[in-house]
Structure formats: structure tokens, C-alpha cells
Scaffold this motif. Structure first.
Motif, mmCIF file in Angstrom:
data_model
loop_
_atom_site.group_PDB
_atom_site.id
_atom_site.type_symbol
_atom_site.label_atom_id
_atom_site.label_comp_id
_atom_site.label_asym_id
_atom_site.label_seq_id
_atom_site.Cartn_x
_atom_site.Cartn_y
_atom_site.Cartn_z
ATOM 1 N N SER A 62 21.309 27.164 21.260
ATOM 2 C CA SER A 62 22.652 27.456 20.763
ATOM 3 C C SER A 62 22.644 28.086 19.371
ATOM 4 O O SER A 62 23.641 28.669 18.950
ATOM 5 C CB SER A 62 23.504 26.186 20.745
ATOM 6 O OG SER A 62 23.024 25.280 19.770
ATOM 7 N N GLU A 88 31.912 25.112 16.421
ATOM 8 C CA GLU A 88 31.090 24.125 17.128
ATOM 9 C C GLU A 88 29.801 23.771 16.385
ATOM 10 O O GLU A 88 29.067 22.877 16.804
ATOM 11 C CB GLU A 88 30.756 24.588 18.550
ATOM 12 C CG GLU A 88 30.189 25.982 18.648
ATOM 13 C CD GLU A 88 31.257 27.028 18.979
ATOM 14 O OE1 GLU A 88 32.365 26.955 18.382
ATOM 15 O OE2 GLU A 88 30.971 27.915 19.803
ATOM 16 N N ASP A 89 29.508 24.461 15.294
ATOM 17 C CA ASP A 89 28.375 24.093 14.446
ATOM 18 C C ASP A 89 28.741 22.968 13.479
ATOM 19 O O ASP A 89 27.872 22.451 12.767
ATOM 20 C CB ASP A 89 27.879 25.296 13.636
ATOM 21 C CG ASP A 89 27.299 26.395 14.510
ATOM 22 O OD1 ASP A 89 27.589 27.578 14.238
ATOM 23 O OD2 ASP A 89 26.556 26.061 15.463
#
Length: 118
Positions: A62, A88-89
Motif C-alpha cells: 500500500s 488512509e495513511d
């Protein structure tokens, strides 16, 4: 006593960049691998990237192509350059190292918050 001290977390907009650093201090013989994990709320801690003393690296799929792990062995420091950050990090990022101080064992940093806003 061996310690891992992290720095560089913070708040950034999506698409932005941050650089994390983690330095090992104390008395020890050698450092094997150094790396970064992250833990988002309600999720398990997961590997982000790891680098061996010999220069081998491994990334979670990812983050491949967006994050770069590097080490300065003379300074006992590992860096994580994070580009093209996504919401989303967002997570607490933990430094991890396998260090020989009498015997080989695993150490963790205290964690640094990375928040990416959309």
C-alpha cells in the motif's frame, strides 16, 4: 539502556509529504534491521517498511512507490520519507529495531502521530 526516539509526525493535507526519523541511543553492540510500523484506530499494528543494515528493504504494497525508507548507519538512524500521503495513511507510526545489547532483542519507539486530512 537502549531507546528509540522518533520525530517528524504531524498533520498534513492529502498529497503532501512528511519525513519521520528514529534514532537509537544507549549502549549496544550492533543494529540489525530498523523499520516502521503503523496502527490506525481499531486496527492491528502493521508493517510499513523495513531496512536491514546491509541495505535490503521491504515495503507494504500500500505504500510502495510513495514511501522510502533509508538508514544512516553512522548515526544509528532510520528515516521514512512519505510522499503522496492519503487519508488512509493516518495512524500512529512506530519505529522498530532489532538490536544486540548483550543479546539480540526487539525494541519499539513511543510512536508518532501522522494525520492526513482530505
Amino acid at each position: 539502556q537502549v531507546q528509540l526516539v522518533e520525530s517528524g509526525g504531524g498533520l498534513v493535507q492529502a498529497g503532501g509529504s512528511l519525513r519521520l526519523a528514529c534514532s537509537a541511543s544507549g549502549r549496544f553492540f550492533s543494529i540489525n534491521s530498523m523499520g516502521w510500523y503503523r496502527q490506525a484506530p481499531g486496527k492491528q499494528r502493521e508493517l510499513v517498511a523495513v531496512a536491514t543494515t546491509g541495505g535490503l528493504t521491504n515495503y507494504d504494497p500500500s505504500v510502495k512507490g510513495r514511501f522510502t525508507i533509508s538508514r544512516d548507519n553512522a548515526k544509528n538512524t532510520v528515516y521514512l520519507q512519505m510522499n503522496s500521503l492519503k487519508p488512509e495513511d493516518t495512524a500512529v507510526y512506530y519505529c522498530n529495531a532489532y538490536i544486540t545489547s548483550g543479546y539480540l532483542r526487539e525494541y519499539w519507539g513511543q510512536g508518532t502521530q501522522v494525520t492526513v486530512s482530505s
